[in-house]
Every structure is written in C-alpha cells, then in structure tokens.
Design a protein around this motif. Structure first.
Motif, PDB file in Angstrom:
ATOM      1  N   PHE A 147       0.840  -1.192   0.000  1.00 11.54           N
ATOM      2  CA  PHE A 147       0.000   0.000   0.000  1.00 11.54           C
ATOM      3  C   PHE A 147       0.876   1.244   0.000  1.00 11.54           C
ATOM      4  O   PHE A 147       1.631   1.467   0.940  1.00 11.54           O
ATOM      5  N   ASP A 148       0.788   2.031  -1.059  1.00  9.30           N
ATOM      6  CA  ASP A 148       1.449   3.326  -1.107  1.00  9.30           C
ATOM      7  C   ASP A 148       0.401   4.375  -0.772  1.00  9.30           C
ATOM      8  O   ASP A 148      -0.724   4.334  -1.287  1.00  9.30           O
ATOM      9  N   VAL A 149       0.750   5.325   0.081  1.00 13.65           N
ATOM     10  CA  VAL A 149      -0.188   6.341   0.539  1.00 13.65           C
ATOM     11  C   VAL A 149       0.426   7.720   0.311  1.00 13.65           C
ATOM     12  O   VAL A 149       1.615   7.914   0.547  1.00 13.65           O
ATOM     13  N   CYS A 208       2.933  14.318   2.605  1.00 15.99           N
ATOM     14  CA  CYS A 208       3.887  13.224   2.752  1.00 15.99           C
ATOM     15  C   CYS A 208       3.430  12.002   1.969  1.00 15.99           C
ATOM     16  O   CYS A 208       2.302  11.923   1.505  1.00 15.99           O
ATOM     17  N   ASP A 209       4.354  11.064   1.827  1.00 19.82           N
ATOM     18  CA  ASP A 209       4.101   9.760   1.224  1.00 19.82           C
ATOM     19  C   ASP A 209       4.299   8.719   2.306  1.00 19.82           C
ATOM     20  O   ASP A 209       4.950   8.984   3.319  1.00 19.82           O
ATOM     21  N   GLY A 210       3.795   7.534   2.067  1.00 18.99           N
ATOM     22  CA  GLY A 210       4.007   6.483   3.046  1.00 18.99           C
ATOM     23  C   GLY A 210       3.772   5.110   2.459  1.00 18.99           C
ATOM     24  O   GLY A 210       3.260   4.972   1.358  1.00 18.99           O
ATOM     25  N   ALA A 211       4.156   4.121   3.218  1.00 16.52           N
ATOM     26  CA  ALA A 211       3.898   2.730   2.869  1.00 16.52           C
ATOM     27  C   ALA A 211       3.547   2.013   4.165  1.00 16.52           C
ATOM     28  O   ALA A 211       4.174   2.250   5.196  1.00 16.52           O
ATOM     29  N   PHE A 212       2.538   1.165   4.114  1.00 12.69           N
ATOM     30  CA  PHE A 212       2.036   0.490   5.303  1.00 12.69           C
ATOM     31  C   PHE A 212       1.767  -0.974   5.006  1.00 12.69           C
ATOM     32  O   PHE A 212       1.502  -1.354   3.872  1.00 12.69           O
ATOM     33  N   GLN A 213       1.799  -1.782   6.047  1.00  9.92           N
ATOM     34  CA  GLN A 213       1.516  -3.206   5.901  1.00  9.92           C
ATOM     35  C   GLN A 213       0.021  -3.491   5.893  1.00  9.92           C
ATOM     36  O   GLN A 213      -0.408  -4.476   5.304  1.00  9.92           O
ATOM     37  N   ILE A 235      -4.577   6.142  -1.870  1.00 14.15           N
ATOM     38  CA  ILE A 235      -4.053   4.848  -1.455  1.00 14.15           C
ATOM     39  C   ILE A 235      -3.947   3.977  -2.705  1.00 14.15           C
ATOM     40  O   ILE A 235      -4.967   3.643  -3.311  1.00 14.15           O
ATOM     41  N   GLU A 236      -2.726   3.651  -3.083  1.00 10.61           N
ATOM     42  CA  GLU A 236      -2.504   2.804  -4.253  1.00 10.61           C
ATOM     43  C   GLU A 236      -2.201   1.387  -3.778  1.00 10.61           C
ATOM     44  O   GLU A 236      -1.296   1.178  -2.975  1.00 10.61           O
ATOM     45  N   VAL A 237      -2.968   0.431  -4.265  1.00 15.58           N
ATOM     46  CA  VAL A 237      -2.795  -0.964  -3.899  1.00 15.58           C
ATOM     47  C   VAL A 237      -2.016  -1.644  -5.023  1.00 15.58           C
ATOM     48  O   VAL A 237      -2.421  -1.597  -6.181  1.00 15.58           O
ATOM     49  N   ARG A 238      -0.882  -2.232  -4.641  1.00 20.57           N
ATOM     50  CA  ARG A 238      -0.028  -2.936  -5.607  1.00 20.57           C
ATOM     51  C   ARG A 238       0.068  -4.407  -5.217  1.00 20.57           C
ATOM     52  O   ARG A 238      -0.070  -4.745  -4.058  1.00 20.57           O
ATOM     53  N   ALA A 239       0.350  -5.253  -6.177  1.00 14.51           N
ATOM     54  CA  ALA A 239       0.470  -6.682  -5.925  1.00 14.51           C
ATOM     55  C   ALA A 239       1.815  -7.028  -5.296  1.00 14.51           C
ATOM     56  O   ALA A 239       2.093  -8.174  -5.035  1.00 14.51           O
ATOM     57  N   VAL A 245      -0.034  -0.716 -10.256  1.00  6.71           N
ATOM     58  CA  VAL A 245      -1.148  -0.388  -9.369  1.00  6.71           C
ATOM     59  C   VAL A 245      -2.354  -1.256  -9.734  1.00  6.71           C
ATOM     60  O   VAL A 245      -2.733  -1.350 -10.901  1.00  6.71           O
ATOM     61  N   GLN A 246      -2.950  -1.898  -8.716  1.00  3.68           N
ATOM     62  CA  GLN A 246      -4.124  -2.744  -8.910  1.00  3.68           C
ATOM     63  C   GLN A 246      -5.428  -1.972  -8.686  1.00  3.68           C
ATOM     64  O   GLN A 246      -6.414  -2.229  -9.343  1.00  3.68           O
TER      65      GLN A 246
END
Length: 170
Positions: free
Chosen positions: A17-19, A37-42, A117-121, A127-128
């Motif tokens: 997840f890229d935010v 800001c940008d972020g990445a989360f589990q 929120i970009e969801v990637r595989a 981007v999915q």
C-alpha cells in the motif's frame, strides 16, 4: 508445469500500500506542490461505506415495508505498521507530526488533507486499485513500542477521519 503467477492469474495474494496526502482543494490550491507526505504500510482498513436504511410502513401494505436510503456513514481509515516520509525519499520528516502538533496546540483552521491509497500486488508491481479520501483529519496516532534491538520507528497505527471515499477505476 510451474504454478501460475498469482498476479497474472487475477488472484493477488500479497499487497503493498502506497499512501500520499495532499492539501485539500478547499484549504488551498491542492496540487502536488501541496503534498504533505508519502508512506507505505503493511495494513490498511476502513475502506467502507455503510448506508442507513430507513423503513416506512405504508398504509394498506401488510406484507412488507418500504426501504429508503438515509445517510452514508464513513469509517476512519486506519493505517498499520508503516511510515510516512516526504516525497518518497525514505527520510522521515516532521511535516506529518507538525500537522498533528498544530491541531493539539489549537491552530485553527486545521488543515485538511486528501489522500490517495494505491494498492499494488507487491513492491514495484503495477497499481491494482486506487482509493481516494477527501478532507482528512488525524484522529489517532499510535507510535511504536521502541526496542533498541530491532530499531523500529514505524507508526504502529494512524487513524484518519474523512468526508468522502472513492474507488478510482481506469
């Protein structure tokens, strides 16, 4: 015969997840220059809408009631185990914390930020799906339990209240 790649088979088993947070257009220009800001989360949850349904008893109709749509309830978006950085450079910066501290200190009006929120595989994959939210406000931040052995500094949880949620399709 090798097992099919779950990405190409239409079954995605792991996500990334890229935010990104941007100043709301109602609070200013709202372009990429106003990126907080940008972020990445589990984990990411709260991508839900729940409509209130109101029942009306219609005179003379004894076999059921009329169902009408009422207000839509939005849940806060919750990001877990990740970190926000600035412009994707990987360096933890103070912009997000400045936003939170300004709210705590009573700075008014509180700036609002839209989110993407970009969801990637997986890391580096296309981007999915893209979810966007509007006019977000920080609701809760839970920092990590600091541990000298692991050196983790990730945000354990961040909750953002918002005023609109969309699934963007291509």
């Amino acid at each position: 015969m090798p097992a099919p790649d779950p990405f190409h088979a239409g079954v995605v088993r792991a996500f990334w997840f890229d935010v990104a947070l941007y100043r709301s257009a109602a609070d200013g220009p709202g372009g990429t220059a106003d990126r907080l800001c940008d972020g990445a989360f589990q984990e990411c949850s709260g991508l839900e809408l729940a409509a209130e349904i109101k029942e009306y008893a219609e005179g003379g109709r004894n076999d059921g009631v009329v169902q009408r749509v009422g207000r839509v309830k939005l849940q806060p978006i919750v990001f877990k185990r990740g970190m926000f950085t600035r412009n994707g450079d990987g360096q933890v910066r103070s912009e997000l914390w400045d936003w939170l501290q300004g709210m705590v200190a009573g700075v008014r009006p509180v700036p609002r930020y839209n989110g993407r929120i970009e969801v990637r595989a997986g890391y580096g994959r296309p981007v999915q799906a893209v979810w966007t939210f509007e006019r977000g406000l920080p609701l809760k931040v839970l920092g990590p339990a600091l541990h000298a052995r692991t050196g983790e500094i990730a945000i354990e949880e961040m909750h953002i209240a918002h005023e609109g949620l969309r699934l963007v399709t291509r």
